[in-house]
Design an enzyme around this catalytic site. Structure first.
Site, PDB file in Angstrom:
ATOM      1  N   HIS A  99       0.409  -1.666  -0.204  1.00 16.75           N
ATOM      2  CA  HIS A  99       0.393  -0.110   0.082  1.00 16.75           C
ATOM      3  C   HIS A  99       0.840   1.883  -0.019  1.00 16.75           C
ATOM      4  O   HIS A  99       0.260   2.369  -0.208  1.00 16.75           O
ATOM      5  CB  HIS A  99      -0.649  -0.234   1.193  1.00 16.75           C
ATOM      6  N   ASP A 122      -9.818  -0.771   4.921  1.00 21.91           N
ATOM      7  CA  ASP A 122      -8.577  -1.210   4.602  1.00 21.91           C
ATOM      8  C   ASP A 122      -8.591  -1.457   6.716  1.00 21.91           C
ATOM      9  O   ASP A 122      -9.659  -1.186   7.577  1.00 21.91           O
ATOM     10  CB  ASP A 122      -7.666  -0.208   4.828  1.00 21.91           C
ATOM     11  N   HIS A 124      -6.617  -0.895   8.741  1.00 26.39           N
ATOM     12  CA  HIS A 124      -5.335   0.181   8.823  1.00 26.39           C
ATOM     13  C   HIS A 124      -5.404   1.577   8.216  1.00 26.39           C
ATOM     14  O   HIS A 124      -5.856   1.206   7.270  1.00 26.39           O
ATOM     15  CB  HIS A 124      -3.622  -0.090   8.414  1.00 26.39           C
ATOM     16  N   ASP A 126      -3.456   3.616   7.488  1.00 28.15           N
ATOM     17  CA  ASP A 126      -2.149   3.950   7.076  1.00 28.15           C
ATOM     18  C   ASP A 126      -1.418   4.637   6.707  1.00 28.15           C
ATOM     19  O   ASP A 126      -0.850   6.120   5.893  1.00 28.15           O
ATOM     20  CB  ASP A 126      -2.145   3.177   5.646  1.00 28.15           C
ATOM     21  N   HIS A 139       4.600   1.093   3.836  1.00 27.55           N
ATOM     22  CA  HIS A 139       3.384   1.093   3.503  1.00 27.55           C
ATOM     23  C   HIS A 139       2.620   0.732   4.449  1.00 27.55           C
ATOM     24  O   HIS A 139       0.985   1.030   4.223  1.00 27.55           O
ATOM     25  CB  HIS A 139       2.599  -0.878   3.043  1.00 27.55           C
ATOM     26  N   ASP A 227      -7.489  -1.805   0.210  1.00 30.60           N
ATOM     27  CA  ASP A 227      -5.908  -2.879   0.820  1.00 30.60           C
ATOM     28  C   ASP A 227      -7.220  -4.066   1.354  1.00 30.60           C
ATOM     29  O   ASP A 227      -8.056  -4.021   1.448  1.00 30.60           O
ATOM     30  CB  ASP A 227      -6.002  -2.326   2.430  1.00 30.60           C
ATOM     31  N   ASP A 229      -6.346  -6.541   3.442  1.00 33.87           N
ATOM     32  CA  ASP A 229      -6.877  -7.291   4.855  1.00 33.87           C
ATOM     33  C   ASP A 229      -7.724  -5.917   5.259  1.00 33.87           C
ATOM     34  O   ASP A 229      -8.011  -6.042   6.213  1.00 33.87           O
ATOM     35  CB  ASP A 229      -5.772  -6.149   5.601  1.00 33.87           C
ATOM     36  N   GLU A 272      -2.335  -5.444  -1.272  1.00 33.69           N
ATOM     37  CA  GLU A 272      -1.848  -6.304  -0.993  1.00 33.69           C
ATOM     38  C   GLU A 272      -2.053  -7.764  -0.550  1.00 33.69           C
ATOM     39  O   GLU A 272      -1.955  -8.078   0.202  1.00 33.69           O
ATOM     40  CB  GLU A 272      -2.160  -5.545   0.952  1.00 33.69           C
TER      41      GLU A 272
HETATM   42  N1  LIG Z   1      -1.726  -3.521   6.018  1.00 36.52           N
HETATM   43  C1  LIG Z   1      -0.609  -3.006   6.962  1.00 36.52           C
HETATM   44  N2  LIG Z   1      -1.333  -1.151   6.210  1.00 36.52           N
HETATM   45  O1  LIG Z   1      -3.016  -1.095   5.453  1.00 36.52           O
HETATM   46  N3  LIG Z   1       0.094  -2.725   7.368  1.00 36.52           N
HETATM   47  C2  LIG Z   1       0.654  -1.319   7.893  1.00 36.52           C
HETATM   48  C3  LIG Z   1       0.162  -1.190   9.234  1.00 36.52           C
HETATM   49  C4  LIG Z   1       0.959  -1.321  10.570  1.00 36.52           C
HETATM   50  N4  LIG Z   1      -0.018   0.302  11.203  1.00 36.52           N
HETATM   51 MN   LIG Z   2      -2.952  -0.597   3.802  1.00 37.32          MN
HETATM   52 MN   LIG Z   3      -4.183  -3.003   6.008  1.00 32.72          MN
END
Ligand SMILES: N/C(=N\O)NCCC[NH3+]
Ligand SMILES: [Mn+2]
Ligand SMILES: [Mn+2]
Ligand SMILES: [Mn+2]
Length: 305
Positions: A99, A122, A124, A126, A139, A227, A229, A272
């Protein structure tokens, strides 16, 4: 209507090998033909396929930041390619890769559509800055650079001027946000629909509220940065930082279906997907790649009826 597909085989924004093979696996799964079957004119731009030649001889950490010069060079190149396609009025589809590439995709699309808004799906945020990042993995930082937050004015990233304002960004799916990031979201008043809000209001309401926040008159181009995830690990297992309690298969697709309905989508990133992290289970691999492709199809007009 034309979609330009940019596969970016890049893993420099994080430490797990394999995410660079995301683009190829989605291509091999038949994504390009799937979009042609949805009446899109598909152009594949191979210029970003392999950017390993941009990796500098030496790339020492800057503070905690890892591979800063490599990530910067790749994103700078990507931004120029994305800008070219976006300025031609094409829908720019970027398949990652990690990302950190969003510094390139949004760096490019904001040059063509300065009034765009961003929907960031996401687990996260980011949005770590060079000062708040723990891991130094870029990322986890793209939005801090795109917003021009404290400490992101590094000479190595001088090509990237702040191109986003907090009011143009909205998150869906957050559930793993660092303390420093929580502070930033609060201080900047950034709108975020975490999994709590998804459960409280339902995905239909969440997407409407997200659009109402960043696109009240439904007249701004939308850049969807997805993302995988953001989805629950049971839905998209082959990814670097899985977090339990994510979006269901349907919630994940509803976001894309609804954004297609707006007719405002100017760009989509699918980031990702890491084929190497399928735990040796071919079903987990196929499942993740298949969901990546179906998210794109939904964002590009595939409907259930
Ligand atoms: N997948 C991730 N971001 O979307 N990993 C990094 C985030 C960790 N704070
Ligand atoms: Mn991300
Ligand atoms: Mn993520
Ligand atoms: Mn739910």
């Amino acid at each position: 209507k034309t979609v330009s597909i940019l596969g970016v085989a890049f893993s420099g924004g994080q430490a797990k090998g394999g995410v660079e093979n995301g683009p190829q696996t989605l291509a091999e799964f038949g994504l390009h033909q799937q979009l042609r079957d949805l009446d899109w004119n598909v152009t594949v731009d191979a210029r970003c396929q392999d950017l390993t030649h941009l990796q500098p001889e030496s790339d020492p950490d800057i503070g905690k930041l890892k591979k800063p010069r490599y990530v910067s060079a790749v994103c700078e190149y990507l931004a120029n390619v994305v800008e070219e396609h976006a300025k031609r009025g094409e829908l720019v589809l970027t398949i990652g890769g990690d990302h950190s590439l969003a510094m390139g995709t949004l760096g490019g699309t904001t040059r063509a559509h300065p009034d765009l808004c961003v929907i960031w799906v996401d687990a996260h945020a980011d949005i770590n800055t060079p000062l708040t990042t723990d891991s130094g993995n870029l990322h986890g930082c793209p939005l801090a650079f795109l917003l021009g937050l404290e400490g992101t004015d590094l000479p190595e990233f001088s090509w990237l001027s702040p191109c986003l304002t907090p009011d143009r960004l909205v998150y869906i799916g957050l559930r793993d946000v660092d303390q420093g990031e929580k502070r930033i979201l609060k201080q900047l008043g950034i709108k975020a629909f975490s999994m709590t809000e998804v459960d409280r209001y339902g995905i239909g309401q969440v997407v409407e509220m997200a659009l109402d926040h960043v696109n009240p008159n439904r007249d701004r181009p939308i850049h969807l940065s997805y993302d995988v995830d953001g989805l629950d690990p049971s839905v998209a297992p082959a990814t670097g930082t899985p977090v339990r309690g994510g979006l269901t298969f349907r919630e994940g697709h509803y976001i894309c279906e609804r954004l297609h309905e707006t007719g405002l989508l100017c760009a989509m990133d699918v980031m990702e997907v890491n084929p190497a992290l399928a735990h040796g289970d071919i079903h987990q691999l196929t499942q993740t790649v298949a969901v990546g492709c179906s998210l794109v199809r939904s964002a590009l007009g595939e409907t259930l009826l």
